[in-house]
Design an enzyme around this catalytic site. Structure first.
Site, PDB file in Angstrom:
ATOM      1  CB  ALA A  22      -0.742  -0.033   1.168  1.00 55.88           C
ATOM      2  N   GLY A  43       0.419  -5.189   0.904  1.00 53.67           N
ATOM      3  CA  GLY A  43      -0.874  -5.105   0.039  1.00 53.67           C
ATOM      4  C   GLY A  43      -0.654  -6.025  -1.343  1.00 53.67           C
ATOM      5  CD  GLU A  74      -2.726  -7.613   3.307  1.00 53.49           C
ATOM      6  OE1 GLU A  74      -3.761  -7.786   4.128  1.00 53.49           O
ATOM      7  OE2 GLU A  74      -2.596  -6.460   2.958  1.00 53.49           O
ATOM      8  CD  GLU A  90       1.282  -5.853   5.730  1.00 57.35           C
ATOM      9  OE1 GLU A  90       2.129  -6.555   5.982  1.00 57.35           O
ATOM     10  OE2 GLU A  90       0.428  -5.710   4.845  1.00 57.35           O
TER      11      GLU A  90
END
Lengths: 712, 428
Positions: A66, A112, A115, A137
């Site tokens: 992200a 992300g 993910e 993270e």
């Protein structure tokens, strides 16, 4: 914005290529996510689409995660919740595609990005050193919020997921394949051909995933209730030992994994979301996010001259003084395949250098990061001599000899007569003046300070201290070389103690001074450990060596005067009781291997000097931390480094100052600068002038400034 | 006569008895450390090297083509080819003479030649039966085949093959090296006392040489893992050796009526040696100052049973090539594999009958002046790391000639399996 290109081939397979314009890496910002969602909706409505493969056009990057800038700007719980909801729902959409979805991973696939890949049906990874898969993270103080905590365990099991998510460590393509995170490996040169074969096998149903074979222990631990309870209780215990409760993300991740593994995906995602919100809005996470950016800023080498072009590593290097530091520096150079020659006055001296390097390699072999044959090969890069024979070949020589300015000057003069004019010479001194040393050289433009931290194999920081005569080309080369060796450079202006030791010594002195006000050695150490320091100040003093520490302290007192006056307990321990610290087995503590107990002899010797008053725990911590903040403010005012980010990164990397507090100056901001001044003023009344608030601090408080820009 | 070969300096490690400090370093690591230092000391630009040739007998399995591995561990560039050579005890000399041939063929200009041996690490091997069991196990495709293989085990399968014993036994004549020394002791009627006396002299001369620092310039101190204490000097010399202690030892190779003991034989040893070679004309052209020159060399063959006489056979052949006489060699390094073998050579050199019978000569080859022979001690005191000794003899000989302001010398070895090597060397 056109972050994605689509291309449907004749078989109905859609290639969705992620290529974020004007950026080196692909990242999921809010606008990119919207575009991604729009593409997914379109594809799902198109009956001619037979499959989707997500690829990247970036070299070395699949999807880096992200957009952390956006994370930094998260305003509050609602904002965080919204971000998570969006990401979760978009990846749910991806998961529900009515056709097979494949992530073709070549390069970094983090956070992300992973993910997203987890929400695909298949993941194929290209076996290339650049390919790395991770959920990092936790390192920013939160957890994967876009389904990572739910999809990863369902794919590779609880234990593996626990380890990956709580540490954030990266797997290469092969390891990811072995763990089942990735379904097939592709070779870099033939990836398109191999992919198309795999795609055909998916179409005709012959594609076989690697069978997941659980070992006995895995089944017992993960599939039974008792096993899971045991697994999680051990994991929690280990996490608390390591983090001492300072990093809530780790334990929260374990909680989420434990509580959701049997839940439905929807329930699990809700828990993940709420915990993300809780963590991402916490102070610790904000601090870690700031440190991420500070680290990026420091990596750009502020203060380093702006030359271009690659710099070849040194062909030959030398180290004068084969002690622990010299041996450590030799370890570093040899580990980068740079031949290094140790030089010392006698064979026993050389022996210590070899032993230190050998010790660091042995640690790697023990942790299976290196094979014994590789260690033997690496040690071959280290040679030694009692003369300067061979030094005419050197591109770089580092002096790490005894901390005595006259001896150093003599050695440097002698060295200069042997090395080439363009050989770089660096000093690893902790406290002596680079300017003074430069004055004895014929060619001072190639001389500078290069201060490593002990132990060299584990401390990432190197302070580089140019003298007024160091040439920009030399400074640039030095910074590049240190960077190539994998260390983090902070350029520091020449002053006694440079940056880290100058600040650290105020803390060490102050800790020692609290003993004279009734504090106890073990209690002070405990308090500072609780604060987040990796070691208490007295354990640290013993580790460094009381002779070494005292010497630095005396040098700093000479340079800075009263506020750096050597604390009585330090000089008493060394001069009167002849204590040396851990290397001798006795210092502030008595050492037996790893066991230690307080040295009562020292306590007794100090008794007559202790004023008959008591001191409470809060004051002890305040004294130790505030004195550092004060000194740090002075350093900034004197431009010893040019930014608070550099100062905080240096303190974290050089002394282990707690990262969860964001750094010394971040802590000051959070304490409040006005409050700092108030506390300092009180302390100066109670304990001495050295606490007088630094003018720079006062000026900042008056203007209502902070070291770091306020959050939003 | 062909052009002389210039020897640009020579350096060796201390020689250490097997099982001692140097046992911690495999022979390739030891040689690499030595050679890296040697190139620094010589101030020789390693990029000028065209080849590396290293002699090694035990050829450890983990270092296939040990010369290549040594070359790269020593920091010599990848583009320099390397090969390993093996002529038993003369492997160190084989490296030198192979290098000489390539230099004379003008295929290379500078060659690093040397030898290395870590006899401490010569392995014990699984015997044939046990090896077959392992192979059967690996080939077994199912559980019952695996079980069958495992059930064939007998305790005798664990009896190891002792590598060093095998290596020191000549399978053609079925005698080990010590036994060949006994053969010569009988042929030349050499008594136990005479052998012990020579052994004693070797230790005394070596001890005196070490004390006056003769070996210091040719020896490189080595930091030995794991503690990295430095080994600075040969550690096999018995400074307090005496006849009484020697006489106490029992004969080792012939328990019943032998005369050769571990005291009057050379010990099993670890060590390495190296030098850089080029043509004499190259050295002149580059203004280099060689340690000395290789004038000529010869290898000769004889029955394995009498391998100890290798020196006289090879020297005879060499003398025919160069036209030199024994008395022209002002110093002689004749390797002391066994005291009996050295004495046998001494007697053979002086014997007209031997020369007539075996060398096709009318006169004795020439008596060796005892003062010229091994003046600084020999392998009985210093040890004999089989791959390295040949190179060490050349270095020691040249250093001795130089220090005594002499010109011409002979380095010669007996070779297990029935050969001899002889090298004629000169200083100026």
């Amino acid at each position: 914005m056109d972050a994605f290109h689509l291309n449907k081939d004749t078989d109905g397979l859609v290639h969705l290529t992620f290529d974020l314009p004007n950026e080196k890496v692909n990242k999921f910002s809010e606008t990119v996510m919207e575009e991604f969602e729009a593409h997914l909706k379109l594809l799902q409505g198109d009956a001619t689409v037979k499959g989707l493969v997500i690829e990247s056009a970036k070299n070395g990057i699949f999807i880096a995660g992200a957009d952390i800038e956006e994370i930094k700007k998260i305003e509050g719980p609602e904002h965080a919740r919204h971000k998570i909801e969006r990401g979760q729902s978009i990846f749910n959409l991806l998961e529900k595609c009515p056709f097979p979805t494949i992530a073709l991973i070549h390069g970094a696939c983090m956070g992300g990005g992973l993910e997203c890949a987890l929400a695909c049906n298949y993941r194929f990874a290209v076996d290339d050193p650049k390919t790395k898969l991770a959920l990092p993270e936790v390192q920013l103080g939160f957890l994967p919020g876009w389904g990572g905590t739910q999809r990863m365990p369902r794919l590779i099991g609880l234990q593996a997921s626990m380890e990956l998510i709580t540490t954030g460590k990266a797997l290469d393509a092969r390891k990811a394949y072995k763990q089942g995170l990735v379904d097939a490996l592709l070779t870099p040169n033939r990836k398109q051909l191999e992919f198309s074969d795999l795609w055909k096998s998916i179409l005709n149903g012959t594609f076989k995933r690697k069978p997941k074979r659980n070992s006995w222990s895995q089944t017992l631990l993960e599939k039974t209730l008792i096993g899971r309870k045991l697994l999680f209780s051990i994991a929690k215990k280990k996490a608390l030992e390591k983090t001492k409760g300072h990093y809530p993300a780790v334990t929260t991740i374990l909680e989420v994994l434990e509580n959701t593994h049997h839940a439905s995906l929807q329930e699990g995602l809700e828990v993940e979301r709420e915990k993300f919100v809780q963590l991402a809005t916490s102070t610790v996470s904000r601090n870690l996010v700031q440190l991420f950016f500070s680290n990026e800023a420091v990596k750009k080498l502020p203060g380093c001259p702006n030359f271009e072009g690659p710099v070849a590593p040194p062909r030959y290097s030398g180290v004068l003084g084969a002690g622990v530091m010299g041996g450590g520096i030799a370890w570093l150079l040899s580990s980068k395949k740079i031949p290094v020659r140790l030089r010392d006055l006698n064979l026993e001296g050389l022996q210590k250098g070899y032993q230190t390097a050998d010790q660091y390699y042995s640690q790697l072999v023990k942790r299976r990061r290196m094979k014994p044959t590789q260690k033997a090969m690496a040690m071959q890069y280290i040679s030694s001599d009692l003369t300067l024979n061979g030094f005419n070949k050197m591109d770089l020589v580092v002096e790490a000899i005894v901390e005595n300015i006259d001896i150093k000057k003599k050695a440097l003069t002698q060295l200069e007569s042997e090395v080439r004019e363009d050989c770089l010479i660096a000093s690893n001194t902790s406290a002596l003046s680079i300017e003074d040393m430069a004055s004895v050289l014929q060619h001072p433009e190639r001389f500078f300070g290069m201060h490593f931290f002990n132990p060299v194999n584990r401390m990432p920081l190197v302070e580089i201290i140019p003298s007024s005569k160091t040439s920009p080309e030399v400074l640039y080369k030095a910074c590049q070389w240190v960077k190539q060796m994998g260390k983090t450079v902070v350029i520091v202006k020449n002053c006694a103690g440079f940056l880290v030791n100058r600040i650290l010594l105020t803390y060490m002195n102050e800790a020692a001074r609290t003993l004279l006000d009734g504090a106890e050695i073990s209690n002070v150490d405990r308090l500072m450990l609780d604060f987040g320091m990796p070691m208490g100040p007295f354990a640290l003093a013993d580790e460094v060596g009381l002779d070494v520490g005292l010497h630095v302290a005396q040098t700093l007192e000479q340079a800075y005067g009263n506020r750096m006056q050597v604390a009585l307990p330090l000089s008493l321990a060394h001069d009167q009781l002849k204590l040396l610290g851990k290397k001798q087995g006795k210092g502030f503590y008595l050492w037996k291997g790893k066991e230690s107990k307080v040295n009562t002899q020292l306590v007794d010797a100090l008794k007559p000097k202790v004023a008959s008053k008591t001191i409470d725990d809060t004051t002890i911590v305040e004294r130790c931390i505030m004195i550092m903040i004060n000194e740090a403010a002075m350093c900034l005012a004197e431009e010893i480094v040019t930014s608070p980010e550099q100062l905080d990164m240096a303190m974290i990397m050089g002394t282990g100052f707690p990262a969860f507090r964001g750094g010394l100056l971040k802590y000051a901001d959070q304490y409040g600068l006005t409050a700092c001044i108030r506390t300092l003023t009180q302390l100066s009344q109670d304990y001495g002038e050295r606490f007088a608030p630094a003018p720079h601090l006062i000026a900042m408080a008056e203007k209502q400034q902070t070291f770091y820009p306020p959050l939003n | 006569m062909q052009e002389r070969i210039a020897i640009l300096g020579g350096l060796r490690t201390p020689f250490s008895k097997a099982g001692g400090p140097l046992a911690s370093l495999e022979s390739d690591d030891l040689a690499a450390i030595l050679i890296r230092e040697f190139l620094f000391k010589l101030d020789f630009d390693a990029t000028q090297l065209d080849e590396v040739i290293i002699g090694n007998v035990s050829q450890p399995v983990s270092s296939a083509n040990i010369a290549r591995i040594i070359s790269r561990k020593a920091g010599i560039a990848d583009h320099v080819p390397a090969c390993s050579v093996h002529r038993n005890c003369a492997s160190g000399m084989e490296a030198i003479t192979s290098a000489a041939e390539r230099l004379l063929l003008k295929r290379s200009r500078f060659i690093l030649a040397g030898g290395t041996e870590c006899m401490s690490r010569i392995p014990l091997l699984y015997n044939e039966k046990m090896t077959k069991l392992f192979a059967d196990l690996m080939r077994a495709k199912n559980l019952s085949a695996k079980l069958k293989a495992m059930l064939s085990f007998r305790p005798s399968f664990l009896s190891p093959v002792v590598g060093i014993k095998e290596g020191l036994t000549d399978p053609v004549c079925d005698l080990n090296m010590g036994q060949t020394a006994e053969v010569l002791a009988r042929e030349f009627s050499i008594s136990r006392e005479e052998q012990d006396q020579l052994a004693l002299t070797s230790h005394q001369k070596a001890s005196a040489a070490q004390a006056r620092g003769f070996y210091r310039s040719e020896t490189q101190s080595i930091a030995v893992p794991p503690k990295y204490t430095f080994l600075e000097a040969d550690d096999g010399i018995r400074h307090q050796q005496n006849m009484k202690d020697l006489s106490k030892l029992k004969p080792y190779f012939d328990r019943d009526c032998g005369t050769v003991t571990v005291g009057n034989a050379c010990p099993i040893t670890d060590g390495a040696a190296a030098m850089v070679l080029c043509l004499e004309s190259t050295a002149k052209e580059q203004g280099l100052q060689p340690l000395g020159y290789l004038k000529d060399w010869a290898y000769a063959g004889l029955e394995g049973e009498r391998m100890g006489l290798g020196p006289i056979y090879a020297t005879s052949k060499l003398m025919r090539q160069t036209g030199q006489q024994v008395k022209d060699f002002e110093r002689i390094e004749l390797n002391e594999a066994f005291a009996a073998q050295v004495i046998a050579n001494q007697r053979a050199f002086a014997s007209k009958r031997f020369a007539e019978t075996y060398l096709g000569r009318n006169e004795a080859l020439g008596e060796i002046d005892p003062a010229a022979l091994n003046p600084n001690g020999g392998a009985i005191a210093l040890g004999h790391p089989v791959g390295a000794t040949g190179a060490r003899l050349v270095i020691t000989l040249l250093n001795e000639l130089k220090s005594q302001h002499l010109q011409s010398g002979l380095a010669t070895l007996c070779i297990g399996g029935g050969q001899g090597a002889a090298l004629a060397l000169e200083v100026n």
